[in-house]
Design a protein around this motif. Structure first.
Motif, mmCIF file in Angstrom:
data_model
loop_
_atom_site.group_PDB
_atom_site.id
_atom_site.type_symbol
_atom_site.label_atom_id
_atom_site.label_comp_id
_atom_site.label_asym_id
_atom_site.label_seq_id
_atom_site.Cartn_x
_atom_site.Cartn_y
_atom_site.Cartn_z
ATOM 1 N N HIS A 43 0.819 -1.209 0.000
ATOM 2 C CA HIS A 43 0.000 0.000 0.000
ATOM 3 C C HIS A 43 0.859 1.268 0.000
ATOM 4 O O HIS A 43 0.473 2.283 -0.593
ATOM 5 N N THR A 44 2.004 1.217 0.659
ATOM 6 C CA THR A 44 2.895 2.376 0.646
ATOM 7 C C THR A 44 3.402 2.652 -0.762
ATOM 8 O O THR A 44 3.480 3.809 -1.199
ATOM 9 N N ASN A 45 3.735 1.605 -1.504
ATOM 10 C CA ASN A 45 4.152 1.789 -2.893
ATOM 11 C C ASN A 45 3.046 2.425 -3.718
ATOM 12 O O ASN A 45 3.294 3.299 -4.553
ATOM 13 N N ALA A 46 1.809 1.998 -3.488
ATOM 14 C CA ALA A 46 0.681 2.570 -4.226
ATOM 15 C C ALA A 46 0.526 4.055 -3.913
ATOM 16 O O ALA A 46 0.344 4.885 -4.811
ATOM 17 N N VAL A 47 0.625 4.403 -2.629
ATOM 18 C CA VAL A 47 0.494 5.804 -2.220
ATOM 19 C C VAL A 47 1.635 6.642 -2.790
ATOM 20 O O VAL A 47 1.425 7.763 -3.280
#
Length: 263
Positions: free
Chosen positions: A67-71
């Motif tokens: 999710h951090t990569n997506a953000v």
């Protein structure tokens, strides 16, 4: 936001300008939020609002990295913090190993861990090894089972004194800011005055250095319950439900697609 804020810039906002923080879990919402938010927190709260779990405890490091990569993809100009999930910082070596993995696999600017005096040594170990840390004291969601529920902190003099010790310990360990959750407002005000780094409140009153909310709460998308400290800035669930109902109705009546939607 034209220029990405640095950690130094965030620290300089204390006493000058309240820090605006919001959670995000994907690129779509992160891109929408970055114009207004100083920082975006990829919170382990996603385990509840995104994954439908009862608490944050079962969130995994792989989940947080995903999710951090997506953000990071959606908000390239935002200062982004990755929440370290339960069990990933039980000691200095584990904390450093897992934080390094977050930094190597994402573009996150910092990580966040829960705990005060008891986690100061770990925070110091991280910051001395190039890991920027946002602390988190007060009500600790990852400790909800051992605490017997979500209990407001700072109700007694002993709790107030411990919270101030926690804040000072986290600051001394090198954190650049810290979240203060679920704490009596007057006590939160004293805590904010006791340290020189920004205190970001969530359920901690207005007299701190900034605020953070879970986006699905403040947009009215999460309906299971609404904490007292949440203000709904949009009735998102109703709006989405109405839009999807209209979509379904037009399909059933063969009103969609019209000529302008057809090749």
């Amino acid at each position: 936001m034209n220029k990405k804020l640095t950690i130094s810039a965030i620290k300089k906002q204390k006493g000058v300008k309240p820090v605006v923080v919001i959670t995000a879990y994907d690129a779509l919402f992160a891109k929408l939020f970055e114009e207004s938010a100083d920082m975006i927190l990829v919170g382990d709260s996603l385990n509840m609002s995104f994954a439908g779990k009862n608490d944050t405890i079962s969130a995994t490091l792989d989940q947080m990295i995903y999710h951090t990569n997506a953000v990071c993809s959606g908000a390239k100009n935002s200062l982004i913090i990755c929440d370290m999930p339960f069990g990933t910082y039980i000691n200095k070596d584990e904390a450093l190993r897992n934080s390094i993995e977050v930094f190597q696999k994402t573009s996150a600017d910092a990580i966040k861990i829960e705990g005060g005096v008891d986690k100061a040594e770990i925070i110091q170990h991280l910051t001395s090894n190039g890991i920027a840390v946002c602390g988190h004291i007060g009500l600790l969601p990852q400790s909800v089972r051992s605490d017997g529920g979500y209990k407001v902190k700072g109700k007694t003099e002993a709790q107030k004194e411990q919270l101030i010790r926690d804040a000072k310990a986290v600051e001394s360990a090198g954190a650049f800011c810290m979240v203060l959750e679920g704490t009596v407002a007057e006590v939160a005000k004293e805590i904010a005055k006791s340290v020189s780094i920004p205190i970001i409140g969530i359920g901690a009153g207005a007299d701190v250095d900034g605020q953070v909310l879970v986006f699905s709460d403040m947009l009215g998308l999460f309906e299971e319950f609404t904490p007292k400290f949440v203000k709904k800035y949009l009735d998102g669930a109703s709006l989405v439900r109405e839009a999807v109902a209209s979509y379904a109705d037009e399909i059933q009546k063969r009103e969609f697609p019209k000529e302008e939607h057809t090749y």
